[in-house]
Design a protein around this motif. Structure first.
Motif, short mmCIF file in Angstrom:
data_model
loop_
_atom_site.label_atom_id
_atom_site.label_comp_id
_atom_site.label_asym_id
_atom_site.label_seq_id
_atom_site.Cartn_x
_atom_site.Cartn_y
_atom_site.Cartn_z
N LYS A 173 0.83 -1.21 0.00
CA LYS A 173 0.00 0.00 0.00
C LYS A 173 0.86 1.25 0.00
N MET A 174 1.93 1.24 0.79
CA MET A 174 2.81 2.40 0.80
C MET A 174 3.46 2.62 -0.55
N VAL A 175 3.95 1.55 -1.17
CA VAL A 175 4.60 1.67 -2.47
C VAL A 175 3.62 2.19 -3.52
N THR A 176 2.39 1.67 -3.52
CA THR A 176 1.38 2.13 -4.48
C THR A 176 1.04 3.60 -4.24
N THR A 177 0.90 3.98 -2.99
CA THR A 177 0.58 5.39 -2.67
C THR A 177 1.70 6.32 -3.09
N VAL A 178 2.94 5.90 -2.86
CA VAL A 178 4.09 6.72 -3.26
C VAL A 178 4.12 6.90 -4.77
N ASN A 179 3.90 5.82 -5.52
CA ASN A 179 3.89 5.91 -6.98
C ASN A 179 2.75 6.78 -7.47
N ASN A 180 1.57 6.64 -6.87
CA ASN A 180 0.44 7.48 -7.27
C ASN A 180 0.71 8.95 -6.98
N SER A 181 1.34 9.22 -5.85
CA SER A 181 1.65 10.61 -5.49
C SER A 181 2.65 11.21 -6.46
N LYS A 182 3.62 10.42 -6.86
CA LYS A 182 4.61 10.92 -7.82
C LYS A 182 3.95 11.23 -9.16
N GLU A 183 2.97 10.43 -9.56
CA GLU A 183 2.25 10.71 -10.80
C GLU A 183 1.47 12.02 -10.70
N GLU A 184 1.08 12.39 -9.50
CA GLU A 184 0.38 13.66 -9.27
C GLU A 184 1.36 14.82 -9.10
N GLY A 185 2.65 14.54 -9.22
CA GLY A 185 3.65 15.60 -9.08
C GLY A 185 4.04 15.89 -7.65
N ILE A 186 3.77 14.94 -6.72
CA ILE A 186 4.08 15.14 -5.31
C ILE A 186 5.19 14.17 -4.92
N PRO A 187 6.39 14.62 -4.62
CA PRO A 187 7.46 13.71 -4.19
C PRO A 187 7.10 13.04 -2.87
N ILE A 283 -2.95 12.92 0.72
CA ILE A 283 -1.66 13.58 0.50
C ILE A 283 -1.80 14.75 -0.46
N LYS A 284 -2.61 14.58 -1.50
CA LYS A 284 -2.84 15.68 -2.45
C LYS A 284 -3.45 16.88 -1.74
N GLY A 285 -4.43 16.62 -0.89
CA GLY A 285 -5.05 17.73 -0.17
C GLY A 285 -4.09 18.44 0.75
N PHE A 286 -3.30 17.67 1.49
CA PHE A 286 -2.32 18.28 2.40
C PHE A 286 -1.21 18.99 1.63
N ALA A 287 -0.78 18.40 0.50
CA ALA A 287 0.29 19.02 -0.28
C ALA A 287 -0.16 20.34 -0.88
N SER A 288 -1.41 20.44 -1.31
CA SER A 288 -1.90 21.69 -1.90
C SER A 288 -1.98 22.80 -0.86
N ALA A 289 -2.15 22.42 0.40
CA ALA A 289 -2.28 23.43 1.45
C ALA A 289 -0.99 23.65 2.24
N PHE A 290 0.03 22.86 1.95
CA PHE A 290 1.25 22.94 2.75
C PHE A 290 2.06 24.19 2.43
N VAL A 291 2.53 24.84 3.49
CA VAL A 291 3.50 25.94 3.37
C VAL A 291 4.54 25.73 4.47
N PRO A 292 5.78 26.15 4.24
CA PRO A 292 6.80 26.01 5.27
C PRO A 292 6.38 26.68 6.57
N ILE A 293 6.97 26.26 7.65
CA ILE A 293 6.53 26.70 8.96
C ILE A 293 6.64 28.22 9.13
N ALA A 294 7.68 28.84 8.55
CA ALA A 294 7.83 30.29 8.68
C ALA A 294 6.70 31.03 7.97
N GLU A 295 6.40 30.60 6.76
CA GLU A 295 5.29 31.23 6.03
C GLU A 295 3.95 30.92 6.69
N ARG A 296 3.83 29.74 7.26
CA ARG A 296 2.59 29.36 7.91
C ARG A 296 2.28 30.28 9.09
N GLU A 297 3.28 30.56 9.88
CA GLU A 297 3.07 31.43 11.04
C GLU A 297 2.73 32.85 10.60
#
Length: 308
Positions: A173-187, A283-297
């Motif tokens: 499951k982890m391997v499949t999720t990682v491959n799917n995420s990479k196809e979505e452009g998320i390392p 992961i897609k949802g979290f990646a779209s909303a992620f900002v580094p901690i400094a920018e987040r604050e």
């Protein structure tokens, strides 16, 4: 001459008989003309309203300082001309785009709040300092979970190489999720931490994980190092500290997969019932909303986050 004849006839004859003596030709021609005029008037078409002279309107309906003609010109150049299909299409496109953008930003900020809430709960409970060894014999700590570029996400699962049931499925499951995420452009990457310090050496883990994907990171260590790492992530395991007399044992352990963001912080936990597709969407949802901690604050103090 004619008047004398009339007078004489009036004096001579009774009643209106005098008119009988008048010339018939003049009288008949007058009647004929009158009848022809009446027929012409009947046959003549009635004028349309557009042909009638314009009626004067009350003074209150005419603009001060203007005339009826100028008012008609003004009305001809405005009014319904703006309400064309082009204007309606433009209005719908602009309104729809604005609504879509606002809803997207609102969803992104809500996802950021969810991530921040998980971090506040997870910092004292899930994750923390640890030190293990990878399959190449190199030291691996919690600092290696941090991506300097702020893009790579990590999935962590605890198990052991001789696990007969859950571990192979969860690694897949982890391997499949990682491959799917990479196809979505998320390392992303998968990390497998062994809870069996006795049988899972770095070399053993390397051969075992290569059957799934050579890119899976395998970590192991001493009993104390593994115990401390499991304690940081609140993972239960039952590996004995020493080799038992019969040299055969199974390790009971927790069945959770942890999602770590590019800052190396815990974000979400997945159970065995979660599918790779659902994990990828998370992961897609979290990646779209992620900002580094400094920018987040900094954004938490902005007026836009308070507005939505």
């Amino acid at each position: 001459m004619l008047s004398r004849r009339i007078v004489r006839a009036a004096l001579a004859g009774p009643g209106l008989g005098c008119f009988a003596r008048l010339p018939k030709r003049a009288f008949c021609s007058s009647i004929i003309r009158l009848q022809e005029q009446q027929k012409q008037q009947e046959n003549q078409p009635t004028p349309k309203e557009s042909q009638l002279p314009p009626k004067k309107r009350p003074l209150s309906r005419v603009a001060i300082g203007g005339s009826q003609d100028s008012r008609k010109k003004y009305r001809a150049g405005s009014g319904l001309e703006f309400a064309t299909w082009k204007a309606v299409v433009i209005l719908l496109v602009v309104g729809g785009t604005g609504t879509w953008y606002f809803q997207r930003e609102k969803a992104r900020l809500q996802k950021q709040r969810e991530m921040e809430s998980n971090r506040k709960i997870g910092r004292p409970l899930i994750g923390g300092p640890f030190s293990l060894v990878d399959t190449n014999g190199e030291k691996f700590t919690e600092q290696d979970l941090v991506d300097p570029e702020g893009k790579r996400w990590s999935l962590i699962y605890f198990g052991f190489s001789l696990c007969p049931d859950w571990c192979p499925e969860e690694i897949e499951k982890m391997v499949t999720t990682v491959n799917n995420s990479k196809e979505e452009g998320i390392p992303a990457r998968a990390i497998f931490i062994s809870t069996d310090h006795i049988r899972d050496s770095p070399e053993t883990l390397k051969r075992y994980l290569a059957e799934f994907d050579p890119n899976v990171v395998g970590l192991s260590g001493s009993y104390e190092a593994i115990k401390h790492c499991c304690k940081q992530f609140r993972v239960y395991f039952s590996t004995p500290p020493e080799i038992p007399e019969d040299k055969f044992f199974l390790v009971d352990h927790s069945l959770f997969t942890y999602l770590i963001d590019p800052d190396g912080k815990f974000v979400e936990v997945f159970g065995v019932e979660t599918t790779p597709e659902a994990m990828t969407e998370k992961i897609k949802g979290f990646a779209s909303a992620f900002v580094p901690i400094a920018e987040r604050e900094a954004k938490q103090k902005s007026w836009w986050s308070k507005l939505v």
